[in-house]
Scaffold this motif. Structure first.
Motif, mmCIF file in Angstrom:
data_model
loop_
_atom_site.group_PDB
_atom_site.id
_atom_site.type_symbol
_atom_site.label_atom_id
_atom_site.label_comp_id
_atom_site.label_asym_id
_atom_site.label_seq_id
_atom_site.Cartn_x
_atom_site.Cartn_y
_atom_site.Cartn_z
ATOM 1 N N ILE A 123 0.838 -1.209 0.000
ATOM 2 C CA ILE A 123 0.000 0.000 0.000
ATOM 3 C C ILE A 123 0.869 1.254 0.000
ATOM 4 N N GLU A 124 1.941 1.239 0.784
ATOM 5 C CA GLU A 124 2.838 2.383 0.843
ATOM 6 C C GLU A 124 3.498 2.630 -0.505
ATOM 7 N N THR A 125 3.876 1.573 -1.198
ATOM 8 C CA THR A 125 4.489 1.725 -2.515
ATOM 9 C C THR A 125 3.524 2.362 -3.502
ATOM 10 N N ARG A 126 2.275 1.938 -3.459
ATOM 11 C CA ARG A 126 1.285 2.449 -4.401
ATOM 12 C C ARG A 126 0.866 3.877 -4.063
ATOM 13 N N ASN A 127 0.776 4.199 -2.781
ATOM 14 C CA ASN A 127 0.174 5.461 -2.377
ATOM 15 C C ASN A 127 1.166 6.485 -1.829
ATOM 16 N N SER A 128 2.455 6.160 -1.821
ATOM 17 C CA SER A 128 3.428 7.066 -1.227
ATOM 18 C C SER A 128 3.546 8.360 -2.021
ATOM 19 N N PRO A 129 3.555 9.523 -1.343
ATOM 20 C CA PRO A 129 3.766 10.797 -2.052
ATOM 21 C C PRO A 129 5.183 10.954 -2.568
ATOM 22 N N ASN A 130 6.086 10.045 -2.175
ATOM 23 C CA ASN A 130 7.475 10.117 -2.639
ATOM 24 C C ASN A 130 7.752 9.163 -3.796
ATOM 25 N N GLY A 131 6.704 8.590 -4.366
ATOM 26 C CA GLY A 131 6.894 7.584 -5.404
ATOM 27 C C GLY A 131 6.866 8.108 -6.821
ATOM 28 N N GLY A 132 6.941 9.417 -7.000
ATOM 29 C CA GLY A 132 6.866 9.978 -8.341
ATOM 30 C C GLY A 132 8.220 10.010 -9.047
ATOM 31 N N MET A 133 8.195 9.826 -10.358
ATOM 32 C CA MET A 133 9.405 9.930 -11.177
ATOM 33 C C MET A 133 9.465 11.326 -11.784
ATOM 34 N N LEU A 134 10.656 11.881 -11.854
ATOM 35 C CA LEU A 134 10.816 13.198 -12.455
ATOM 36 C C LEU A 134 12.191 13.306 -13.098
ATOM 37 N N GLY A 135 12.289 14.207 -14.075
ATOM 38 C CA GLY A 135 13.567 14.411 -14.756
ATOM 39 C C GLY A 135 13.437 14.287 -16.262
ATOM 40 N N ALA A 136 14.362 14.930 -16.973
ATOM 41 C CA ALA A 136 14.358 14.942 -18.440
ATOM 42 C C ALA A 136 15.183 13.818 -19.034
ATOM 43 N N SER A 137 15.581 12.833 -18.221
ATOM 44 C CA SER A 137 16.499 11.803 -18.705
ATOM 45 C C SER A 137 15.912 10.985 -19.849
ATOM 46 N N GLY A 138 14.611 10.680 -19.787
ATOM 47 C CA GLY A 138 14.006 9.892 -20.854
ATOM 48 C C GLY A 138 14.113 10.604 -22.190
ATOM 49 N N ALA A 139 13.795 11.903 -22.204
ATOM 50 C CA ALA A 139 13.924 12.689 -23.439
ATOM 51 C C ALA A 139 15.383 12.779 -23.865
ATOM 52 N N LEU A 140 16.280 12.937 -22.894
ATOM 53 C CA LEU A 140 17.702 13.055 -23.205
ATOM 54 C C LEU A 140 18.234 11.784 -23.861
ATOM 55 N N PHE A 141 17.781 10.623 -23.406
ATOM 56 C CA PHE A 141 18.254 9.380 -24.011
ATOM 57 C C PHE A 141 17.741 9.225 -25.434
ATOM 58 N N GLY A 142 16.589 9.799 -25.737
ATOM 59 C CA GLY A 142 16.151 9.850 -27.123
ATOM 60 C C GLY A 142 17.106 10.683 -27.967
ATOM 61 N N ILE A 143 17.569 11.804 -27.403
ATOM 62 C CA ILE A 143 18.542 12.661 -28.087
ATOM 63 C C ILE A 143 19.856 11.911 -28.287
ATOM 64 N N LEU A 144 20.303 11.180 -27.270
ATOM 65 C CA LEU A 144 21.538 10.410 -27.390
ATOM 66 C C LEU A 144 21.444 9.403 -28.531
ATOM 67 N N PHE A 145 20.305 8.716 -28.601
ATOM 68 C CA PHE A 145 20.148 7.732 -29.675
ATOM 69 C C PHE A 145 20.157 8.408 -31.037
ATOM 70 N N ALA A 146 19.432 9.524 -31.162
ATOM 71 C CA ALA A 146 19.365 10.219 -32.448
ATOM 72 C C ALA A 146 20.753 10.695 -32.881
ATOM 73 N N PHE A 147 21.538 11.185 -31.930
ATOM 74 C CA PHE A 147 22.885 11.651 -32.259
ATOM 75 C C PHE A 147 23.738 10.481 -32.761
ATOM 76 N N ALA A 148 23.672 9.340 -32.043
ATOM 77 C CA ALA A 148 24.467 8.185 -32.456
ATOM 78 C C ALA A 148 23.983 7.616 -33.785
#
Length: 253
Positions: A158-183
């Motif tokens: 329950i804590e895993t599902r409902n924890s207020p600290n369980g959010g993901m944030l950051g531009a890393s996903g978009a950045l890895f798309g850029i890395l792939f496109a560059f390569a």
């Protein structure tokens, strides 16, 4: 870059609630909202997190923007970010489903060994459960131990599902798309990395980086809070978008 910096300033000083409202939470969490698939990529956990992502953006982005133009570059960045979030939610949903199945199985047959294995598998950072696991293993019919163990497993899920600290944030996903496109577009460009004193071609760097992310995503270590599958999701979405654009160009000519 300006948007990311302004959002971090707002997170830290003006509107701290932005972090909770804008981070990407698991679907089913009371903190989840659909807009988080877009907003999470503009939020960061701190200046170090922001600087590392923005350093990657200014290192690999200019050549792509020069080749595509600003409009297409921004479109690619946003698509990779949203796509990475969607794929990460799929992986996280699968992991939550496995955890829920393990919880139900423990309810049906609570043993000390299964109790310990549950926490080792899904909460490797947890401590203090070993004594209860040992007590339940020695006294498998003890109702007090069974109730305590069941309550601990339910509470962890329950804590895993409902924890207020369980959010993901950051531009890393978009950045890895850029890395792939560059390569993909500049595969033989030689890079000189800060911690690697020898030049390495972009195609090899991104390939090795992807293997590293895959390994760490599958073999998670205690204390690792990096969304490795979001990074891989950005790579995959980048590949799909590039192939789609290539197909459209071939049809055009």
């Amino acid at each position: 870059m300006i948007a990311n910096v302004l959002f971090l300033v707002a997170q830290q000083s003006l509107l701290p609630l932005i972090t909770q409202v804008g981070s990407l939470y698991p679907i089913g969490s009371p903190y989840f909202f659909p807009w988080q698939f877009f907003t999470y990529m503009f939020l960061h956990a701190g200046w170090g997190h922001l600087i590392s992502n923005m350093f990657g953006l200014i290192s690999f982005g200019p050549l792509l923007e020069q080749r595509w133009g600003a409009s297409r570059f921004l479109t690619f960045w946003l698509i990779c970010g949203v796509g990475a979030g969607l794929l990460y939610e799929g992986v996280r949903g699968y992991e939550m489903h496995k955890m829920e199945v393990a919880r139900q199985e423990f309810h049906q047959s609570p043993t000390g060994g299964d109790f310990a294995n549950f926490f080792r598998s899904y909460f490797p950072d947890a401590t203090g459960y070993e004594s209860l696991a040992g007590a339940l293993e020695r006294n498998p019919q003890n109702a007090e131990y069974i109730n305590a163990a069941t309550h601990a497993v339910d509470g962890a899920v329950i804590e895993t599902r409902n924890s207020p600290n369980g959010g993901m944030l950051g531009a890393s996903g978009a950045l890895f798309g850029i890395l792939f496109a560059f390569a993909y577009l500049f595969p033989n460009t030689e890079l000189m990395l800060l911690l690697f004193p020898f030049p390495i071609k972009a195609k090899y760097f991104v390939f090795l980086y992807a293997l590293y992310e895959l390994y760490n995503g599958v073999h998670r270590t205690p204390g690792d809070n990096v969304a490795h599958f979001a990074h891989l999701g950005g790579l995959l979405i980048g590949f799909i978008v590039l192939k789609f654009w290539e197909q459209g160009r071939e049809r055009f000519y």
